[in-house]
Design an enzyme around this catalytic site. Structure first.
Site, mmCIF file in Angstrom:
data_model
loop_
_atom_site.group_PDB
_atom_site.id
_atom_site.type_symbol
_atom_site.label_atom_id
_atom_site.label_comp_id
_atom_site.label_asym_id
_atom_site.label_seq_id
_atom_site.Cartn_x
_atom_site.Cartn_y
_atom_site.Cartn_z
ATOM 1 N N TYR A 14 -2.792 -0.479 10.841
ATOM 2 C CA TYR A 14 -2.813 -0.858 9.421
ATOM 3 C C TYR A 14 -1.508 -0.445 8.745
ATOM 4 O O TYR A 14 -0.882 -1.244 8.032
ATOM 5 C CB TYR A 14 -4.018 -0.212 8.730
ATOM 6 N N SER B 163 0.858 -1.194 0.000
ATOM 7 C CA SER B 163 0.000 0.000 0.000
ATOM 8 C C SER B 163 0.888 1.236 0.000
ATOM 9 O O SER B 163 2.070 1.149 0.384
ATOM 10 C CB SER B 163 -0.862 0.009 1.269
HETATM 11 N N1 LIG Z 1 -8.929 -0.277 -1.053
HETATM 12 C C1 LIG Z 1 -7.874 0.510 -0.987
HETATM 13 O O1 LIG Z 1 -7.974 1.738 -1.115
HETATM 14 C C2 LIG Z 1 -6.508 -0.101 -0.738
HETATM 15 C C3 LIG Z 1 -5.402 0.767 -0.742
HETATM 16 C C4 LIG Z 1 -4.145 0.248 -0.539
HETATM 17 C C5 LIG Z 1 -3.979 -1.113 -0.380
HETATM 18 N N2 LIG Z 1 -5.052 -1.938 -0.379
HETATM 19 C C6 LIG Z 1 -4.798 -3.362 -0.218
HETATM 20 O O2 LIG Z 1 -5.444 -4.072 -1.245
HETATM 21 C C7 LIG Z 1 -5.775 -5.397 -0.771
HETATM 22 C C8 LIG Z 1 -7.237 -5.683 -1.057
HETATM 23 O O3 LIG Z 1 -8.018 -4.771 -0.291
HETATM 24 P P1 LIG Z 1 -9.522 -4.379 -0.640
HETATM 25 O O4 LIG Z 1 -9.616 -2.923 -0.572
HETATM 26 O O5 LIG Z 1 -9.958 -5.086 -1.876
HETATM 27 O O6 LIG Z 1 -10.234 -4.967 0.650
HETATM 28 P P2 LIG Z 1 -11.480 -5.981 0.800
HETATM 29 O O7 LIG Z 1 -11.822 -6.003 2.243
HETATM 30 O O8 LIG Z 1 -12.523 -5.610 -0.183
HETATM 31 O O9 LIG Z 1 -10.786 -7.347 0.377
HETATM 32 C C9 LIG Z 1 -9.916 -8.031 1.257
HETATM 33 C C10 LIG Z 1 -10.338 -9.491 1.241
HETATM 34 O O10 LIG Z 1 -9.509 -10.203 2.156
HETATM 35 C C11 LIG Z 1 -10.297 -11.206 2.737
HETATM 36 N N3 LIG Z 1 -9.701 -11.640 4.004
HETATM 37 C C12 LIG Z 1 -9.606 -10.951 5.162
HETATM 38 N N4 LIG Z 1 -9.021 -11.701 6.104
HETATM 39 C C13 LIG Z 1 -8.734 -12.897 5.524
HETATM 40 C C14 LIG Z 1 -8.125 -14.079 5.988
HETATM 41 N N5 LIG Z 1 -7.683 -14.186 7.266
HETATM 42 N N6 LIG Z 1 -7.979 -15.122 5.143
HETATM 43 C C15 LIG Z 1 -8.416 -15.015 3.854
HETATM 44 N N7 LIG Z 1 -9.013 -13.918 3.356
HETATM 45 C C16 LIG Z 1 -9.172 -12.867 4.182
HETATM 46 C C17 LIG Z 1 -11.660 -10.545 2.976
HETATM 47 O O11 LIG Z 1 -12.677 -11.498 3.149
HETATM 48 C C18 LIG Z 1 -11.786 -9.705 1.707
HETATM 49 O O12 LIG Z 1 -12.509 -10.385 0.702
HETATM 50 C C19 LIG Z 1 -5.410 -5.416 0.713
HETATM 51 O O13 LIG Z 1 -4.135 -6.015 0.868
HETATM 52 C C20 LIG Z 1 -5.346 -3.943 1.072
HETATM 53 O O14 LIG Z 1 -4.512 -3.699 2.176
HETATM 54 C C21 LIG Z 1 -6.324 -1.466 -0.557
#
Ligand SMILES: NC(=O)c1ccc[n+]([C@@H]2O[C@H](COP(=O)([O-])OP(=O)(O)OC[C@H]3O[C@@H](n4cnc5c(N)ncnc54)[C@H](O)[C@@H]3O)[C@@H](O)[C@H]2O)c1
Length: 223
Positions: A123, A110
């Site tokens: 986080y 991130s």
């Molecule tokens: N959305 C943003 O703006 C953003 C920005 C920077 C980084 N990210 C990163 O992108 C990635 C995806 O995030 P997102 O925004 O799609 O979030 P999201 O919550 O929509 O997706 C994350 C997924 O991880 C799954 N998950 C959580 N704990 C778990 C576990 N113990 N075992 C298996 N699955 C598990 C959840 O069920 C979910 O489907 C993450 O690594 C997040 O840190 C997101």
């Protein structure tokens, strides 16, 4: 492809999207923070598709707050999924990747891996650890012909962002417009724009890249 996901609905939806795009995928209910669960998922992946040559570590939980608000359990949960979960998946796919003479690992880090943001301590600390996990794995696994890289998204329109906006009690349309203002392009990113970076790092086009971080944030972190 194997979709290892904690929530059945999300996992099955992802499989559906892959199939609609012409791919094949199986869903395996997995808790990445639990090494036995990850081991079972990798066994299922090898049974379904043969040896593993690509791992994308994406699962995360979003625990925010000031240091005084965060409990020991919160810390264990956020590091358990966001950091140890990634390490669990790498450890369990390694024997298979070694049997197939190499592979690629892409960690979703991130911009929070390298910038400070107010009240984001657990986080951001976990995502900082993902950046170091990526560099150290790249160093240790190079001899096995395994490349390890990371993608660092900025603000992306996902379900997690929807939840964050709801938890702050903000109007979704306004919040998406406001969050987008931090980027040079004056909008939030879409998940597909992150997937493009992952695809590149996973492919032979990135054959001389390891230990690298690709920032995909519309320029939000340049100043
Ligand atoms: N959305 C943003 O703006 C953003 C920005 C920077 C980084 N990210 C990163 O992108 C990635 C995806 O995030 P997102 O925004 O799609 O979030 P999201 O919550 O929509 O997706 C994350 C997924 O991880 C799954 N998950 C959580 N704990 C778990 C576990 N113990 N075992 C298996 N699955 C598990 C959840 O069920 C979910 O489907 C993450 O690594 C997040 O840190 C997101």
């Amino acid at each position: 492809m194997t979709v290892a996901e904690l929530e059945e609905d999300s996992g099955r939806k992802t499989v559906e999207l892959i199939e609609q795009a012409g791919g094949t995928a199986v869903f395996v209910e997995t808790d990445t923070s639990d090494s036995a669960s990850v081991k079972a998922a990798v066994t299922a992946a090898v049974a379904a598709h043969g040896e593993v040559d690509l791992l994308v570590n994406n699962a995360a939980v979003f625990v925010f707050g000031k240091v005084e608000d965060v409990t020991q359990d919160d810390w264990m949960r956020v590091f358990g999924v966001n950091v140890i979960g990634y390490a669990n998946c790498v450890r369990e796919v390694l024997p298979s990747m070694r049997r197939s003479s190499g592979g690629a690992i892409v960690n979703i880090a991130s911009v929070s891996s390298f910038i400070a943001q107010p009240d984001f301590i657990p986080y951001n600390a976990s995502k900082g650890a993902v950046a170091q996990l990526t560099r150290c794995l790249a160093m240790d696994l190079a001899k096995d012909n395994i490349r390890v890289n990371a993608v660092c998204p900025g603000a992306i329109r996902t379900r997690a962002t929807d939840r964050h906006i709801a938890s702050l009690g903000l109007d979704p349309d306004e919040a998406y417009r406001d969050f987008g203002q931090d980027s040079m392009l004056k909008r939030m990113g879409e998940p597909e724009e992150i997937a493009s970076g992952v695809l590149f790092l996973a492919s032979d086009e990135a054959s001389f890249m390891t230990g690298a971080h690709i920032v995909i944030d519309g320029g939000a972190s340049i100043d």
